[in-house]
Design a protein around this motif. Structure first.
Motif, PDB file in Angstrom:
ATOM      1  N   GLN A 199     -31.623 -25.485  -7.374  1.00  0.00           N
ATOM      2  CA  GLN A 199     -31.217 -24.081  -7.472  1.00  0.00           C
ATOM      3  C   GLN A 199     -32.425 -23.162  -7.281  1.00  0.00           C
ATOM      4  O   GLN A 199     -32.354 -22.142  -6.602  1.00  0.00           O
ATOM      5  CB  GLN A 199     -30.583 -23.809  -8.840  1.00  0.00           C
ATOM      6  N   ARG A 212     -33.823 -11.261   0.768  1.00  0.00           N
ATOM      7  CA  ARG A 212     -33.556 -10.126  -0.098  1.00  0.00           C
ATOM      8  C   ARG A 212     -34.603 -10.082  -1.206  1.00  0.00           C
ATOM      9  O   ARG A 212     -35.283 -11.072  -1.473  1.00  0.00           O
ATOM     10  CB  ARG A 212     -32.144 -10.233  -0.698  1.00  0.00           C
ATOM     11  N   ASP A 249     -36.477 -11.819 -13.096  1.00  0.00           N
ATOM     12  CA  ASP A 249     -35.718 -12.520 -14.137  1.00  0.00           C
ATOM     13  C   ASP A 249     -34.867 -13.649 -13.561  1.00  0.00           C
ATOM     14  O   ASP A 249     -34.588 -14.635 -14.235  1.00  0.00           O
ATOM     15  CB  ASP A 249     -34.807 -11.548 -14.895  1.00  0.00           C
ATOM     16  N   GLU A 250     -34.442 -13.502 -12.308  1.00  0.00           N
ATOM     17  CA  GLU A 250     -33.653 -14.565 -11.676  1.00  0.00           C
ATOM     18  C   GLU A 250     -34.454 -15.847 -11.619  1.00  0.00           C
ATOM     19  O   GLU A 250     -33.942 -16.936 -11.898  1.00  0.00           O
ATOM     20  CB  GLU A 250     -33.282 -14.177 -10.242  1.00  0.00           C
ATOM     21  N   VAL A 283     -35.222 -17.332 -15.345  1.00  0.00           N
ATOM     22  CA  VAL A 283     -34.212 -18.130 -16.038  1.00  0.00           C
ATOM     23  C   VAL A 283     -34.154 -19.561 -15.495  1.00  0.00           C
ATOM     24  O   VAL A 283     -33.887 -20.493 -16.245  1.00  0.00           O
ATOM     25  CB  VAL A 283     -32.801 -17.485 -16.033  1.00  0.00           C
ATOM     26  N   TRP A 284     -34.421 -19.728 -14.197  1.00  0.00           N
ATOM     27  CA  TRP A 284     -34.476 -21.107 -13.685  1.00  0.00           C
ATOM     28  C   TRP A 284     -35.710 -21.816 -14.222  1.00  0.00           C
ATOM     29  O   TRP A 284     -35.669 -23.014 -14.505  1.00  0.00           O
ATOM     30  CB  TRP A 284     -34.449 -21.134 -12.152  1.00  0.00           C
ATOM     31  N   GLN A 335     -35.127 -23.529 -17.382  1.00  0.00           N
ATOM     32  CA  GLN A 335     -34.453 -24.835 -17.297  1.00  0.00           C
ATOM     33  C   GLN A 335     -35.414 -25.885 -16.744  1.00  0.00           C
ATOM     34  O   GLN A 335     -35.431 -27.029 -17.183  1.00  0.00           O
ATOM     35  CB  GLN A 335     -33.250 -24.771 -16.339  1.00  0.00           C
ATOM     36  N   ILE A 367     -24.283 -17.365 -11.452  1.00  0.00           N
ATOM     37  CA  ILE A 367     -25.438 -17.354 -10.551  1.00  0.00           C
ATOM     38  C   ILE A 367     -25.664 -18.768 -10.032  1.00  0.00           C
ATOM     39  O   ILE A 367     -25.801 -19.706 -10.806  1.00  0.00           O
ATOM     40  CB  ILE A 367     -26.708 -16.874 -11.299  1.00  0.00           C
ATOM     41  N   PRO A 391     -27.243 -12.432  -8.784  1.00  0.00           N
ATOM     42  CA  PRO A 391     -26.701 -11.502  -9.791  1.00  0.00           C
ATOM     43  C   PRO A 391     -25.934 -10.341  -9.152  1.00  0.00           C
ATOM     44  O   PRO A 391     -24.926  -9.892  -9.702  1.00  0.00           O
ATOM     45  CB  PRO A 391     -27.940 -10.990 -10.509  1.00  0.00           C
ATOM     46  N   GLU A 403     -25.137 -21.621 -18.294  1.00  0.00           N
ATOM     47  CA  GLU A 403     -26.219 -21.354 -19.234  1.00  0.00           C
ATOM     48  C   GLU A 403     -27.233 -20.397 -18.608  1.00  0.00           C
ATOM     49  O   GLU A 403     -27.764 -19.492 -19.249  1.00  0.00           O
ATOM     50  CB  GLU A 403     -26.962 -22.652 -19.605  1.00  0.00           C
ATOM     51  N   ASN A 404     -27.503 -20.673 -17.336  1.00  0.00           N
ATOM     52  CA  ASN A 404     -28.477 -19.869 -16.618  1.00  0.00           C
ATOM     53  C   ASN A 404     -28.016 -18.419 -16.504  1.00  0.00           C
ATOM     54  O   ASN A 404     -28.805 -17.489 -16.691  1.00  0.00           O
ATOM     55  CB  ASN A 404     -28.661 -20.480 -15.231  1.00  0.00           C
ATOM     56  N   PHE A 443     -29.748 -15.100 -18.051  1.00  0.00           N
ATOM     57  CA  PHE A 443     -30.122 -13.947 -17.230  1.00  0.00           C
ATOM     58  C   PHE A 443     -29.602 -12.642 -17.840  1.00  0.00           C
ATOM     59  O   PHE A 443     -30.321 -11.654 -17.947  1.00  0.00           O
ATOM     60  CB  PHE A 443     -29.575 -14.125 -15.803  1.00  0.00           C
ATOM     61  N   ARG A 497     -31.573 -11.622 -20.801  1.00  0.00           N
ATOM     62  CA  ARG A 497     -32.832 -10.970 -20.435  1.00  0.00           C
ATOM     63  C   ARG A 497     -32.613  -9.511 -20.058  1.00  0.00           C
ATOM     64  O   ARG A 497     -33.399  -8.644 -20.403  1.00  0.00           O
ATOM     65  CB  ARG A 497     -33.478 -11.687 -19.236  1.00  0.00           C
ATOM     66  N   LYS A 498     -31.526  -9.279 -19.327  1.00  0.00           N
ATOM     67  CA  LYS A 498     -31.246  -7.912 -18.878  1.00  0.00           C
ATOM     68  C   LYS A 498     -30.909  -7.004 -20.052  1.00  0.00           C
ATOM     69  O   LYS A 498     -31.061  -5.782 -19.959  1.00  0.00           O
ATOM     70  CB  LYS A 498     -30.083  -7.928 -17.871  1.00  0.00           C
TER      71      LYS A 498
END
Lengths: 398, 208
Positions: free
Chosen positions: A169, A180, A185-186, A189-190, A193, B115, B123, B159-160, B164, B167-168
């Protein structure tokens, strides 16, 4: 442990096989392409739920089976005698519509997940191609670590699985970053994990390598008539120098038992995150995750010299043999039971000293299965001590 | 080659249309088509009307993004419901699932997915910005958002997505919670897998 009975349906060239296997030494003789290696592969498949040759499970279906049935299936069964009693391990795969492949695992007739196969059946496999372990691409060495750990450590299987999913991912996200603007933060979050699971994978690999390294030293001395001191060095891909106390004893290949209690996952997570941060720009530019156990390395050194780069073919072969025998000892320690040894055409290419050493170690195992094209390569006493099978076109004769 | 090519075009067209639906293969599609062919005309008309209305009459609620015929939807307009408690779910079907429980008295926010970069979903493809805007807008009203329940699935992607959103919302005053994970009711400890069991231990509750 040992397998008392092996049953195969539509596996490789076996339409149907029911084979009683004795304890001790078994030699399987046959010409090329008659099904010798497939027998070893079947046992390996049952132990790991993966084929040893291909990452593509559908390749184990018997050639032509698709013409006979619209939904062809493969079935492997083993009656395993372990220290804790007799167990039945079953693995079935059925092809469905399109590319669908349904895999079902049963232990003692109860459906289980792949991770539950851990510890049910333990094998150590030697194949001629193993010599590539030292000099081949790093992925072969990571595969070795994965195969060893996934037979005894269920948590490892889960962490590796999560790590790989998060990695796929994250890489997809890095590729999107070309098209893009992505929100930091995208990625973060990965990372949340990737990092904890990656650290668990690295910790367990490091633990394994440290123990293998220690076990391999005396074996390798014996193999090389006291000429070589073997070091097996794990090189995690993220900067382990960040917590300095962690790195040094491992690098020296010493004192793992104490060192492993001294550091924790938290230190390594910090190191992992710091390295990710350091290489963030490069990762963006190349659209791929550069930090993590998917880039780990494992090096072999004889008297300080890197065998993969500078060793002779003979040295490489000895190092792999030492590693595999160390793996046998390691599994014995972890499982409290003897793993089954599967040797595919390996004895033939060893010189007398190495062969003697290998056979000494085989002595303690409960079950060893050897394949060969020519029984005359073994001395008479050795053949006497073994049960002999002949394989011809997927049919096994006693 | 199309298997249905020897059929009358209007039958073939319907079979192909059915076959595109999830869970319907070519055989089921033919069976459905022939069933309709034999059934009374009203039957087909009823189905055709239902299909046409499905797209023509439904829209997304401008507040919670659930599928609705009236905007705002009935749940959002229900005065007995607590507008300060928002349950965030992946799909409209999850709303129905939680509604069946009848014990949740808040409102919903439907993300329409999770996501998943591998599936090309970021997002901005979900209703995450809309959720944040909704909270900001409601903050100045007489019933500001008090709590967000993240009820995405306990998969890696779910979960991801929850992480996210968390966090926002870090900067806002809204409290954020996640659905509990653990043992299913009526389940048996013996049959629970290790992950579920360890989650259940982590999330244990004090009795006294």
């Amino acid at each position: 442990m040992h397998v008392r009975h092996l049953s195969l349906t539509n596996f490789r060239l076996y339409a149907r096989l029911e084979l009683d296997l004795p304890m001790g030494l078994t030699i399987i003789q046959g010409d090329n392409a008659q099904g010798k290696t497939s027998l070893l592969e079947a046992l390996h498949f049952l132990a790991t739920a993966h084929s040893m040759h291909s990452n593509i499970d559908r390749q184990v279906f018997r050639w032509g089976v698709e013409e006979e049935s619209p939904y062809p299936f493969v079935m492997l069964k083993a009656d395993v005698q372990r220290r804790d009693g007799a167990h039945l391990v079953e693995l079935a795969m059925q092809k469905g519509d399109g590319t669908r492949l349904k895999k079902e695992i049963k232990v003692d007739r109860v459906s289980r997940r792949g991770a539950d196969l851990v510890g049910q059946l333990a094998v150590v496999l030697f194949v001629p191609g193993d010599v590539e372990l030292t000099a081949g691409p790093p992925s072969t060495r990571r595969d070795f670590l994965d195969a060893a750990l996934s037979q005894v450590d269920g948590a490892y299987v889960r962490h590796l699985d999560k790590f790989n999913k998060a990695l796929a991912q994250r890489n997809a996200l890095l590729r999107q970053a070309q098209e893009r603007r992505i929100d930091p933060d995208e990625l973060a979050v990965w990372d949340d994990q990737l990092v904890p699971n990656g650290v668990q994978v690295a910790l367990r690999r490091r633990d394994l390598v440290a123990q293998l390294a220690q076990l391999a030293v005396p074996i390798h001395r014996e193999l090389t008539s006291n000429l070589e001191y073997l070091q097996i060095v794990y090189q995690p891909n993220f900067d382990p120098d960040a917590p300095p106390a962690v790195h040094t004893p491992i690098q020296a290949g010493l004192g793992f038992a104490q060192a492993f209690e001294n550091y924790d996952a938290e230190d390594l997570e910090k190191a992992y995150r710091a390295t990710l941060k350091m290489r963030a720009v490069e990762e963006m530019a190349r659209s791929v995750t550069l930090v993590g156990p998917h880039r780990d390395e494992l090096r072999f050194k004889a008297n300080g010299m890197d065998i993969g780069e500078f060793g002779s073919r003979g040295q490489q072969r000895s190092a792999v043999l030492s590693l595999k025998l160390a793996q046998v000892a390691w599994m014995r320690g972890r499982l409290g039971d003897e793993p089954i040894l599967l040797l595919d055409e390996v004895l033939a290419e060893l010189d007398p000293n190495r062969r003697r050493c290998l056979l000494n170690h085989i002595g303690s195992s409960h079950q060893t299965i050897i394949t060969t094209t020519d029984i005359n390569r073994f001395d008479a006493a050795f053949v006497q001590s073994a049960t002999l099978f002949n394989v011809h076109s997927g049919i096994v004769h006693n | 080659m199309n298997k249905t090519s020897s059929l009358p075009p209007s039958v073939a067209r319907l079979i192909d249309a059915f076959a595109q639906l999830p869970g319907i293969g070519p055989k089921s599609a033919s069976r459905l088509a022939y069933h309709l062919l034999r059934a009374p005309l009203e039957h087909s008309m009823m189905l055709a009307d239902a299909l046409r209305d499905l797209k023509a009459r439904t829209k997304l609620c401008s507040r919670c993004y659930n599928i609705t015929e009236s905007d705002p939807c009935e749940i959002c307009m229900d005065e007995k419901r607590d507008q300060s408690l928002i349950c965030v779910v992946e799909e409209p079907l999850d709303v129905s699932a939680i509604e069946r429980v009848r014990s949740f008295n808040g409102v919903f926010h439907v993300l329409h997915g999770v996501i998943s970069p591998m599936n090309g979903l970021g997002p901005d493809d979900l209703k995450i910005n809309e959720l944040i805007a909704r909270i900001a807008k409601q903050a100045t009203s007489d019933e500001p958002v008090r709590e967000i329940i993240l009820a995405t699935n306990p998969t890696l992607e779910g979960e991801n997505t929850a992480a996210f959103i968390q966090r926002k919302l870090a900067a806002s005053k809204v409290s954020v919670s996640r659905l509990a994970r653990g043992l299913p009711v009526g389940g048996d400890l013996e049959y629970a897998d290790e992950v579920t069991l360890s989650r259940a231990l982590e999330g244990r509750q004090q009795l006294r």
